[in-house]
Scaffold this active site. Structure first.
Site, PDB file in Angstrom:
ATOM      1  N   ASP A 227       0.845  -1.190   0.000  1.00 43.88           N
ATOM      2  CA  ASP A 227       0.000   0.000   0.000  1.00 43.88           C
ATOM      3  C   ASP A 227       0.883   1.243   0.000  1.00 43.88           C
ATOM      4  OD1 ASP A 227      -2.294   1.897   0.929  1.00 43.88           O
ATOM      5  OD2 ASP A 227      -3.271  -0.051   0.754  1.00 43.88           O
ATOM      6  N   HIS A 277      -3.791   6.132   3.432  1.00 46.82           N
ATOM      7  CA  HIS A 277      -4.546   4.941   3.043  1.00 46.82           C
ATOM      8  C   HIS A 277      -3.956   3.668   3.654  1.00 46.82           C
ATOM      9  CE1 HIS A 277      -5.949   1.720   0.258  1.00 46.82           C
ATOM     10  NE2 HIS A 277      -7.058   2.438   0.251  1.00 46.82           N
ATOM     11  N   SER A 447     -11.571  -1.155  -0.440  1.00 46.50           N
ATOM     12  CA  SER A 447     -10.261  -1.166   0.223  1.00 46.50           C
ATOM     13  C   SER A 447     -10.342  -1.820   1.600  1.00 46.50           C
ATOM     14  CB  SER A 447      -9.722   0.257   0.377  1.00 46.50           C
ATOM     15  OG  SER A 447      -9.351   0.802  -0.848  1.00 46.50           O
TER      16      SER A 447
END
Length: 502
Positions: A227, A277, A447
């Site tokens: 990520d 994120h 996600s």
């Protein structure tokens, strides 16, 4: 479950794979009449026309002229996958890989008319190289070689160009699955306090995760997270990873992303998240069962190895695509890693990432990828790359108390394998740790559904440490809504985690 179709990701994406079979390895004289490359606007227009007319786009189906134009406009960098067959991606299994690579380079040298400054990168694990190509003749000659598996632009930035043309925002932080450093006061209805003083998200009860903790908490399992990295400002994902009821595990942070617009730049910019994120994904799957009043993750005793592989969830550039490739190959070669989770993707399939995913799969890794989350920038809906690959398990988010009503921004389709409830009727999503200490936030989309499902897999594997990947997957399927007949758009549906660990 999977088929190759066009689709897009959290802030978007799609597919496209390449192969050129039964073509002679020759170096013919190439006559080219068109010398000026298409403009970026013209290239995107051809891509968009293909999508509108056929539903998909792949570089393998592009004309030599279009492909060369995209390579030229993308800093003249091309990615080449070579080998004796489509599945010949592993250098260690290709005794003639050096000879084939040299054959490819000889063709490039001949048509480019130079001997050096051609190779930008030669992968040590994959039959893949990045090269500098300026001439259309070189592209044509390479595509005629039987040992070329794919030839693609390595730094063509479709989304950046669309932004310039349309004034859109491709990398919006406004999406629940995009970047953001925000924190939010959690609604008391969205969590339950569990010992020693952690907040268990509402979704845990919908999937019977808290009940499953009586049987498994993820001990002994290591998850690899690909990520944007993990925040250095969040101690519960740092030196307090073993806080509260979490103990005996480790979190390792790595960085393989080069923060530069120039593909020839070197030097990773560290493991710390600069987007937000990755921090939230790490929290969803394995935040500690802490005594600080903060959200807990699904597998709160699993270990984590996190990779900063990209700056954003859209892999729209050389260094982001290369970072993901490196992360997957390194995790593939780490014997401690059982599970890999990635909630990022791209508008086209990327050959080097395909190779890396296949490489990790060949090493027995269980791979989860996000099915896709849209923003206002996205005009299509479907399962995205690399989630549509048969080597991955595609996950999407659904609404509370359903297994076949996708969240407002989630994608669905035949490639989906599992679903996770992440959108409440109230509109709330999943409580997670925020970027900074003592702060929490919400995160949604496919996600968090993917990260949470990776955590569920860790619980199942921890309960059955001698099992293979297929045994773990079969148990997850058998414990889900639609087993034994998967839904056409939602796979096996929601997993009853208590049933999966009993």
């Amino acid at each position: 479950m999977k088929r190759n179709v066009f689709y897009l990701l959290m802030v978007f994406f799609i597919l496209g794979s390449c192969s050129r079979d039964e073509i002679q390895n020759e170096s013919p004289e190439i006559a080219v009449t068109q010398k000026d490359p298409l403009t970026e606007k013209q290239i995107n227009a051809e891509i968009n026309q293909s999508i509108k007319s056929t539903g998909s786009f792949a570089w393998s189906g592009a004309s030599d002229y279009l492909l060369w134009s995209a390579v030229f406009r993308g800093n003249k960098v091309a990615s080449i996958g070579f080998g004796s067959s489509r599945e010949d991606f592993d250098r260690s299994l290709s005794p003639d890989n050096e000879a084939v690579q040299n054959e490819v380079l000889d063709v490039i040298k001949k048509y480019e008319g130079k001997q050096d400054r051609l190779v930008l990168n030669s992968d040590q694990f994959l039959n893949q190289i990045d090269v500098i190509i300026e001439k259309q003749e070189t592209i044509i000659a390479l595509r005629q070689m039987k040992n070329i598996r794919y030839l693609e632009p390595a730094d063509y930035r479709y989304f950046d160009i669309e932004n310039n043309v349309n004034g859109s925002v491709a990398k919006s932080s406004g999406s629940s699955s995009g970047c953001g450093f925000e924190s939010t006061a959690l609604n008391a209805a969205d969590y339950t306090t569990v010992t020693p003083n952690a907040k268990a998200p509402w979704s845990f009860y919908k999937h019977n995760i808290t009940s499953a903790w009586s049987y498994s908490t993820g001990t002994g399992i290591t998850i690899g997270l690909v990520d944007t990295g993990v925040s250095s400002e969040q101690s519960l994902l740092g030196n307090s990873f073993n806080n509260g009821s979490s103990s005996g595990r480790t979190i390792t942070k790595k960085g393989v992303y080069v923060d530069s617009v120039w593909p020839w730049s070197t030097g990773y910019d560290g493991a710390s998240d600069k987007c937000g994120h990755g921090t939230k994904m790490a929290s969803a799957m394995a935040a500690p069962r802490n005594n600080l009043g903060q959200p807990v993750g699904v597998a709160y005793n699993a270990s984590l190895i996190t990779y900063r592989a990209a700056s954003n969830v859209v892999l729209d550039g050389y260094h982001e695509q290369n970072g993901v490739k490196i992360a997957f190959t390194e995790l593939a070669n780490n014997p401690n890693v059982k599970i890999i989770s990635m909630s990022m993707g791209h508008i086209f399939s990327v050959g080097k990432i395909e190779d890396a995913v296949k490489y990790a799969y060949s090493k027995g890794k269980l791979i989860f990828c996000a099915g896709g989350t849209s923003t206002s920038f996205t005009n299509f809906a479907g399962v995205i790359f690399p989630a549509w690959m048969p080597e991955t398990q595609a996950v999407t988010g659904v609404k509370e108390n359903t297994s076949n009503q996708k969240c407002d921004v989630c994608h669905s389709g035949a490639e989906i394998d599992f679903t996770y409830q992440m959108e409440r009727t109230s509109g709330s999503s999943i409580p997670v740790l925020s970027y900074y200490n003592a702060q929490a936030d919400y995160v949604g989309g496919s996600s968090v559904a993917t990260a949470s499902t990776a955590g569920i897999a860790a619980l199942v594997w921890s309960k059955n440490p001698s099992w293979t990947r297929e045994q773990v997957l079969n148990k997850m399927r058998q414990s889900a809504t639609y087993y034994p007949t998967p839904s056409s758009d939602y796979g096996y549906g929601n997993i009853n985690v208590l049933q999966a660990v009993q």
